[in-house]
Design a protein around this motif. Structure first.
Motif, short mmCIF file in Angstrom:
data_model
loop_
_atom_site.label_atom_id
_atom_site.label_comp_id
_atom_site.label_asym_id
_atom_site.label_seq_id
_atom_site.Cartn_x
_atom_site.Cartn_y
_atom_site.Cartn_z
N THR A 2 54.62 11.90 25.66
CA THR A 2 54.72 11.97 23.88
C THR A 2 53.49 12.60 23.23
N VAL A 3 53.52 13.61 22.48
CA VAL A 3 52.38 14.07 21.86
C VAL A 3 52.28 13.14 20.60
N THR A 4 51.07 12.72 20.50
CA THR A 4 50.73 11.64 19.25
C THR A 4 49.97 12.46 18.29
N GLN A 5 49.98 11.72 17.14
CA GLN A 5 49.18 12.16 15.82
C GLN A 5 47.55 12.55 16.41
N GLN A 6 47.27 11.52 17.09
CA GLN A 6 45.84 11.60 17.42
C GLN A 6 45.49 12.99 18.33
N ASP A 7 46.52 13.27 19.49
CA ASP A 7 46.46 14.58 20.20
C ASP A 7 46.17 15.54 19.20
N ALA A 24 56.81 16.55 15.44
CA ALA A 24 58.05 16.61 15.65
C ALA A 24 58.25 17.93 16.57
N GLU A 25 57.78 18.91 16.27
CA GLU A 25 58.32 20.23 17.04
C GLU A 25 57.39 20.26 18.52
N ALA A 26 56.25 19.63 18.40
CA ALA A 26 55.55 19.64 19.68
C ALA A 26 56.15 18.88 20.65
N ASN A 27 56.72 17.62 20.12
CA ASN A 27 57.62 16.81 20.98
C ASN A 27 58.85 17.30 21.30
N ARG A 28 59.54 17.77 20.46
CA ARG A 28 60.58 18.63 20.90
C ARG A 28 60.68 19.57 21.81
N LEU A 29 59.65 20.16 21.75
CA LEU A 29 59.66 21.39 22.86
C LEU A 29 58.71 20.82 24.26
N GLN A 37 47.81 23.37 23.29
CA GLN A 37 46.79 23.82 22.51
C GLN A 37 46.78 25.13 21.98
N THR A 38 47.70 26.06 22.57
CA THR A 38 48.06 27.27 21.86
C THR A 38 48.96 27.12 20.32
N PHE A 39 49.83 26.24 20.45
CA PHE A 39 50.39 25.77 19.37
C PHE A 39 49.78 25.46 18.03
#
Length: 78
Positions: A2-7, A24-29, A37-39
């Motif tokens: 799971t991607v976090t705010q801190q990430d 939300a989008e980073a986690n959805r994908l 990193q690119t995102f």
């Protein structure tokens, strides 16, 4: 993972109105590693500034958009 705010913060995305949607989008994908990193790099770019009338030969945005649409729809007309 799971991607976090801190990430997102660690990768350089500044807090702001878009932050929750980006998370939300980073986690959805399911983004990780280089893709994440690119995102973030793409999201962190400053938006393009509108061109002035001098830069567009005095044309308005609507005129230049219309020309672009015509070029896409009717490329043989120049």
């Amino acid at each position: 993972m799971t991607v976090t705010q801190q990430d997102l913060l660690n990768l350089g995305l500044a807090p702001g109105p878009h932050f929750a949607a980006a998370l939300a989008e980073a986690n959805r994908l399911g983004l990780t590693g280089a893709a994440l990193q690119t995102f973030v790099r793409v999201l962190a770019r400053e938006p393009a500034k509108p061109k002035t009338a001098a830069q567009t030969g005095g044309q308005t945005g609507a005129q230049t958009i219309g020309q672009t649409e015509n070029h896409i729809l009717f490329p043989e007309q120049g």
